[in-house]
Scaffold this active site. Structure first.
Site, PDB file in Angstrom:
ATOM      1  N   ASP A 170       0.819  -1.215   0.000  1.00  0.00           N
ATOM      2  CA  ASP A 170       0.000   0.000   0.000  1.00  0.00           C
ATOM      3  C   ASP A 170       0.848   1.259   0.000  1.00  0.00           C
ATOM      4  O   ASP A 170       0.328   2.370   0.064  1.00  0.00           O
ATOM      5  CB  ASP A 170      -1.029  -0.004   1.136  1.00  0.00           C
ATOM      6  CG  ASP A 170      -0.430   0.095   2.518  1.00  0.00           C
ATOM      7  OD1 ASP A 170       0.803   0.065   2.645  1.00  0.00           O
ATOM      8  OD2 ASP A 170      -1.205   0.210   3.483  1.00  0.00           O
ATOM      9  N   ASP A 223     -11.768   3.412  20.090  1.00  0.00           N
ATOM     10  CA  ASP A 223     -12.891   3.348  19.161  1.00  0.00           C
ATOM     11  C   ASP A 223     -13.628   4.683  19.156  1.00  0.00           C
ATOM     12  O   ASP A 223     -14.052   5.174  20.209  1.00  0.00           O
ATOM     13  CB  ASP A 223     -13.843   2.221  19.578  1.00  0.00           C
ATOM     14  CG  ASP A 223     -14.892   1.918  18.516  1.00  0.00           C
ATOM     15  OD1 ASP A 223     -15.682   2.823  18.185  1.00  0.00           O
ATOM     16  OD2 ASP A 223     -14.935   0.777  18.035  1.00  0.00           O
ATOM     17  N   GLY A 273     -14.490   7.206   8.884  1.00  0.00           N
ATOM     18  CA  GLY A 273     -14.885   8.068   7.775  1.00  0.00           C
ATOM     19  C   GLY A 273     -16.237   7.734   7.198  1.00  0.00           C
ATOM     20  O   GLY A 273     -17.009   8.614   6.813  1.00  0.00           O
TER      21      GLY A 273
END
Length: 291
Positions: free
Chosen positions: A41, A175, A225
């Protein structure tokens, strides 16, 4: 050779390389007679210009140890930017895009004409945005100070920055759903952590607007997102001057596919684009095996 390199580079990506290397070895053992492709990546960010990937440290030392900015989440940024262009029906090469990949790991990339021109992660996935357990941007002298004054070893600092920083370090939870719930319940530490997180998003949005000379599409992807309306709204709240207009109802509405969250009159299109890194890896693998 690829396995050796991935293993050697685990020190730079301790949350990723070891687990992925186990998967590679298991796959090769289970399927010894078929081609195996490693899709990195970092690859999407190889279009960065020297001015964007070079650190201002001693040049010979940097070159000897391959110290430069590489960037990460490239498979996601590539997939999302291409999906966004297809969704709005415009040629990818004509677009200036900013993609926010916000998950437990988080990065943002400025993309011009389908090519990465700047990205928030650097030599390792530690640089850039505030993340679930990672610090993001930090004055390097902080580490020197902690080593001298707090007796922190290299391994202590590695653990601190990768596993005990970010949202967890500030508020005790990594989280975003838990963080927002605590913030809404009046938790001061959670409120500060959220504000720090947003402050960094806005800083990068402004920087990449300047690098691109404006923007046509802003996309949000990954767990935070795609699912946190609060993060999306706050991250872009100050960008009205740049033509960013968010529709509160569209932003709050949940959906599973690509969707527009900007107003119909917004000069900048703002999208939520579910990422599909597995599909992008499969596409790149197919291209590699078919020549």
């Amino acid at each position: 050779l690829v396995e050796i390199n991935i293993d050697e580079l685990s020190v730079l990506a301790p949350l990723h390389n070891p687990a992925n290397l186990q998967g590679i070895r298991a796959a090769k053992q289970a399927f010894p007679d078929i081609p195996h492709v490693a899709v990195f990546d970092t690859a999407f960010h190889q279009t960065l210009a020297p001015a964007a990937y070079t650190y201002a440290i001693d040049r010979e030392l940097a070159e000897a140890h391959r110290v430069r900015r590489y960037g990460f989440h490239g498979t996601s940024h590539k997939f999302v930017s291409e999906a966004a262009a297809h969704f709005v029906g415009r040629d990818l090469t004509d677009l200036r895009q900013i993609v926010f990949h916000l998950g437990n790991g988080a990065s943002v990339t400025a993309i011009r004409g389908g090519r990465s021109v700047d990205t928030s992660m650097g030599l390792t996935p530690l640089e850039g945005l505030v993340m679930g357990t990672r610090s993001g941007d930090l004055d390097p002298a902080v580490l020197i100070h902690l080593a001298r004054r707090a007796g922190q070893s290299i391994d202590d600092l590695d653990d601190l920055l990768n596993r005990r920083s970010g949202l967890r370090g500030l508020a005790g939870v990594s989280d975003m759903r838990d963080l927002v719930a605590r913030r809404d319940a009046g938790d001061a530490a959670a409120s500060l952590a959220f504000d720090v997180y947003i402050h960094r998003l806005r800083a990068y949005a402004g920087a990449y607007l300047a690098q691109l000379g404006g923007v046509d599409i802003i996309s949000f992807t990954a767990g935070v997102g795609e699912n946190s309306a609060a993060v999306r709204a706050e991250a872009l709240a100050t960008l009205g001057f740049a033509g960013v207009q968010i529709d509160p109802d569209r932003n709050a509405a949940r959906g599973r596919g690509i969707r527009v969250i900007s107003t119909d009159s917004s000069p900048v299109t703002v999208l939520v684009v579910p990422t599909n890194e597995e599909l992008e890896i499969a596409r790149q693998t197919l291209r590699a095996t078919q020549g």
